[in-house]
Design an enzyme around this catalytic site. Structure first.
Site, PDB file in Angstrom:
ATOM      1  N   ALA A 113       0.860  -1.178   0.000  1.00 46.51           N
ATOM      2  CA  ALA A 113       0.000   0.000   0.000  1.00 46.51           C
ATOM      3  C   ALA A 113       0.897   1.227   0.000  1.00 46.51           C
ATOM      4  O   ALA A 113       1.584   1.511   0.982  1.00 46.51           O
ATOM      5  CB  ALA A 113      -0.910   0.002   1.225  1.00 46.51           C
ATOM      6  N   CYS A 166       1.588  -0.361  11.720  1.00 47.26           N
ATOM      7  CA  CYS A 166       2.392  -1.593  11.688  1.00 47.26           C
ATOM      8  C   CYS A 166       2.918  -1.959  13.072  1.00 47.26           C
ATOM      9  O   CYS A 166       3.866  -2.738  13.196  1.00 47.26           O
ATOM     10  CB  CYS A 166       3.545  -1.470  10.693  1.00 47.26           C
ATOM     11  SG  CYS A 166       2.996  -1.110   9.021  1.00 47.26           S
TER      12      CYS A 166
END
Length: 238
Positions: free
Chosen positions: A175, A191
């Site tokens: 992405a 993340c």
């Protein structure tokens, strides 16, 4: 080995619908590989590359920490965002308008059977694309994805990655923030990595908007070179 890759640009599409479509293509390749092995056949396995732009959504990988989503269901609804636990690697990430999401669904037996190399090639594809815009992007040790100013207090992530693989067939992908509303990243710990910023191509270039189609073409060109592949455009079927 079949190095042809069928490209579909799905436009703006719901995350769950796209995930189900990925699963369908993934299963078709796996089933064909199993049939080849069981029946001693050598039928060619296809490869796919999906481009898509999702409405606001947060996804959590199978080893991710739910605590990295910093808001409750009511706040998600207020922000017109959805949330899914999914079967890729990695922790939490965000997808939304202005972001180029790419899902290569490849039979790596057609290319090379090395997941580490596969991830590095996806990173390199993005690094080379950003270099086309005069940017020096790089990897950050132990942190999959593509970053700027690694090793400084100003390190910031511009592209997230997370994949799943079975019998050398891949799904999920990357992405790349192009014209992304970065405010949505404030609702999570991107993340699962604290104290690191997130950025987008338009912010780094100081432009209100970057041509998404141009970025896609650059990504595909570098993908073809790295994977020695041939991209074939396919009519969208979903």
């Amino acid at each position: 080995m079949n190095k042809k890759v069928l490209l579909q640009d799905l436009g703006n599409k719901d995350y769950k619908e796209t995930w189900e479509y990925q699963e369908l293509l993934f299963k078709q390749i796996l089933d064909l590989k199993i049939k080849n092995r069981r029946e001693g056949l050598e039928l060619e396995t296809p490869n796919h590359f999906l481009f898509v732009e999702h409405p606001h959504v947060y996804t959590l990988g199978k080893s991710g920490d739910m605590n990295n989503l910093l808001v409750d269901e009511a706040k998600l609804k207020e922000k017109e965002a959805t949330f899914y636990k999914i079967n890729r690697g990695g922790d939490i990430t965000y997808h939304g308008p202005g972001q180029i999401v790419g899902y290569p669904i490849l039979d790596l037996d057609n290319f090379f059977t090395d997941i580490h190399k596969y991830l590095r090639f996806l990173e390199e594809m993005v690094i080379l694309t950003l270099a086309d815009y005069g940017m020096k992007a790089e990897r950050s040790k132990g942190e999959t994805g593509v970053w700027l100013d690694v090793g400084t207090p100003f390190a910031r992530k511009i592209c997230a990655m997370g994949v799943r693989a079975s019998r050398w067939v891949t799904m999920h992908g990357f992405a790349l923030n192009v014209n992304t509303d970065l405010g949505y990243f404030d609702l999570m710990i991107p993340c699962g990595i604290k104290d690191k910023a997130v950025t987008s191509l338009n912010v780094e270039l100081g432009q209100p908007k970057v041509d998404m189609e141009e970025v896609k073409q650059k990504l595909l060109r570098h993908f073809e070179e790295l994977f020695e592949a041939s991209i074939l455009k396919e009519k969208t079927s979903v």
